[in-house]
Design a protein around this motif. Structure first.
Motif, PDB file in Angstrom:
ATOM      1  N   SER A  86     -16.172  46.383  96.906  1.00 25.99           N
ATOM      2  CA  SER A  86     -17.495  46.497  97.519  1.00 25.99           C
ATOM      3  C   SER A  86     -17.886  45.184  98.182  1.00 25.99           C
ATOM      4  CB  SER A  86     -18.528  46.886  96.463  1.00 25.99           C
ATOM      5  OG  SER A  86     -18.502  45.986  95.375  1.00 25.99           O
ATOM      6  N   TYR A 164     -22.370  39.348  95.993  1.00 25.85           N
ATOM      7  CA  TYR A 164     -22.744  40.739  95.766  1.00 25.85           C
ATOM      8  C   TYR A 164     -22.117  41.304  94.498  1.00 25.85           C
ATOM      9  CZ  TYR A 164     -23.168  45.759  96.285  1.00 25.85           C
ATOM     10  OH  TYR A 164     -23.443  47.077  96.043  1.00 25.85           O
ATOM     11  N   GLU A 168     -24.372  43.386  92.068  1.00 29.89           N
ATOM     12  CA  GLU A 168     -24.232  44.826  92.298  1.00 29.89           C
ATOM     13  C   GLU A 168     -25.000  45.661  91.292  1.00 29.89           C
ATOM     14  OE1 GLU A 168     -20.704  48.122  93.079  1.00 29.89           O
ATOM     15  OE2 GLU A 168     -20.202  46.136  92.304  1.00 29.89           O
ATOM     16  N   ARG A 169     -24.865  45.328  89.997  1.00 29.06           N
ATOM     17  CA  ARG A 169     -25.530  46.129  88.971  1.00 29.06           C
ATOM     18  C   ARG A 169     -27.053  46.071  89.142  1.00 29.06           C
ATOM     19  NH1 ARG A 169     -23.746  44.810  83.104  1.00 29.06           N
ATOM     20  NH2 ARG A 169     -22.065  46.239  83.649  1.00 29.06           N
ATOM     21  N   TRP A 171     -28.682  45.420  91.893  1.00 28.06           N
ATOM     22  CA  TRP A 171     -29.037  46.096  93.138  1.00 28.06           C
ATOM     23  C   TRP A 171     -29.031  47.615  92.948  1.00 28.06           C
ATOM     24  CZ3 TRP A 171     -31.147  46.936  97.559  1.00 28.06           C
ATOM     25  CH2 TRP A 171     -30.638  47.894  98.433  1.00 28.06           C
ATOM     26  N   ARG A 172     -27.976  48.131  92.313  1.00 29.52           N
ATOM     27  CA  ARG A 172     -27.893  49.580  92.121  1.00 29.52           C
ATOM     28  C   ARG A 172     -28.995  50.114  91.216  1.00 29.52           C
ATOM     29  NH1 ARG A 172     -23.211  52.048  93.811  1.00 29.52           N
ATOM     30  NH2 ARG A 172     -21.546  50.666  94.533  1.00 29.52           N
ATOM     31  N   GLY A 173     -29.519  49.270  90.348  1.00 30.65           N
ATOM     32  CA  GLY A 173     -30.601  49.692  89.472  1.00 30.65           C
ATOM     33  C   GLY A 173     -31.983  49.416  90.026  1.00 30.65           C
ATOM     34  N   CYS A 177     -32.733  50.523  96.125  1.00 28.03           N
ATOM     35  CA  CYS A 177     -31.471  51.264  96.190  1.00 28.03           C
ATOM     36  C   CYS A 177     -31.691  52.740  95.849  1.00 28.03           C
ATOM     37  CB  CYS A 177     -30.453  50.644  95.233  1.00 28.03           C
ATOM     38  SG  CYS A 177     -28.808  51.392  95.314  1.00 28.03           S
ATOM     39  N   SER A 178     -32.518  53.003  94.861  1.00 21.47           N
ATOM     40  CA  SER A 178     -32.827  54.387  94.494  1.00 21.47           C
ATOM     41  C   SER A 178     -33.533  55.111  95.636  1.00 21.47           C
ATOM     42  CB  SER A 178     -33.699  54.416  93.236  1.00 21.47           C
ATOM     43  OG  SER A 178     -33.014  53.867  92.132  1.00 21.47           O
ATOM     44  N   GLY A 181     -30.998  55.952  98.248  1.00 21.28           N
ATOM     45  CA  GLY A 181     -30.207  57.103  97.806  1.00 21.28           C
ATOM     46  C   GLY A 181     -30.962  58.406  97.979  1.00 21.28           C
ATOM     47  N   ARG A 248     -26.746  63.280  86.648  1.00 21.71           N
ATOM     48  CA  ARG A 248     -25.749  62.223  86.703  1.00 21.71           C
ATOM     49  C   ARG A 248     -24.507  62.503  85.870  1.00 21.71           C
ATOM     50  NH1 ARG A 248     -29.616  56.830  86.399  1.00 21.71           N
ATOM     51  NH2 ARG A 248     -30.920  57.366  88.179  1.00 21.71           N
TER      52      ARG A 248
END
Length: 290
Positions: A86, A164, A168-169, A171-173, A177-178, A181, A248
């Protein structure tokens, strides 16, 4: 009995901190400067210049599971293929250029063609029905262009913030980001449902089945598709564990081996469960020692 001396402070202040040898490498920082937890065998320190009590064993390095709270065990020492990284994707000039061009092209084309479609005079009922569906497609596809451009902006910001791989963790949380998505899901499912409804409408018209499709019916169907797409996009990101578990895990991973396309379950369920559990625990306590 033997012990360990740790100089107190940044220099020789003339006095020392003393601990017994049995406290060495026990996962507890006894010396204030962390000397009792430095240089231990079979350890990878998540923050070598900071918290010395957070570490993982070397066997957990580069196993595609981020055991460190900052994900460092899967970043600095791992030799991954470029397309599997990534970090490569977010730093790639080629990917950045293509994504930017596609985002701008999709957004501009859908806005201009959508406006032409809106201003065009249509007299026949079937033409009005067809125009409603086409305007919806322009709308949903335009959202996809906005999504791609938002991803470009996010990648630029993340590059300025830091590495990054370690971000990453977090950012994804994040809520941003949500939200992106949800935007992606809303755009995809809305466009697919609209194209499906348009195809059914044209099939009925071309086959001459004798059913008169009214503008009001099309508006109701379009509103239902809009609400359904929006719900499918928002529900998975709601902070409700029962809903999150459905979207999920259960739907996508339960009884995959029953699918005729697979002779056996292609997903490593044990690794998946371990990853989800670790993410949940680390989300609750902010990370713990390995």
């Amino acid at each position: 009995s033997s012990g360990i001396n740790a100089e107190y402070g940044e220099g020789n202040l003339g006095w020392e901190e003393y601990h017994w040898a049995n406290v060495l490498c026990d996962g507890i920082q006894d010396c204030e400067n962390g000397a009792d937890e430095v240089g231990c065998q079979d350890r990878f320190y998540c923050t070598p210049d900071g918290n010395l009590t957070e570490w993982v064993t070397e066997e957990k390095l580069c196993n595609n599971v981020k055991d460190c709270s900052n994900g460092r065990d899967e970043c600095e020492t791992c030799d991954l293929g470029e397309l599997a990284s990534s970090k490569f994707l977010i730093n790639s000039t080629f990917v950045f250029f293509i994504t930017t061009c596609l985002g701008l092209l999709i957004l501009i084309l859908n806005i201009t063609e959508g406006w032409k479609c809106f201003k065009k005079e249509v007299s026949q009922n079937i033409g009005k029905v067809d125009r409603i569906f086409r305007l919806q497609i322009f709308f949903f596809d335009g959202l996809m262009g906005m999504y791609l451009l938002s991803i470009v902006v996010a990648s630029i910001v993340l590059q300025f913030i830091g590495d990054y791989c370690t971000l990453e963790r977090k950012w994804r949380g994040s809520a941003i980001c949500s939200a992106l998505g949800a935007l992606f899901s809303f755009s995809c499912h809305g466009s697919l449902l609209t194209v499906a409804a348009l195809s059914v409408t044209r099939f009925i018209t071309c086959r001459g089945i004798g059913v008169s499709i009214q503008k009001r019916t099309v508006v109701i169907v379009s509103c239902c598709a809009f609400v359904l797409s929006l719900a499918h996009a928002i529900l998975p990101v709601l902070p409700v564990s029962q809903i999150q578990d459905i979207f999920r895990t259960d739907i996508f991973f339960k009884d995959v081996n029953l699918t005729p396309l697979f002779r056996s379950n292609p997903i490593d369920i044990s690794l998946l469960i371990k990853t989800i559990y670790q993410a949940k625990v680390k989300g609750e306590d902010g990370g713990s020692a390995g």
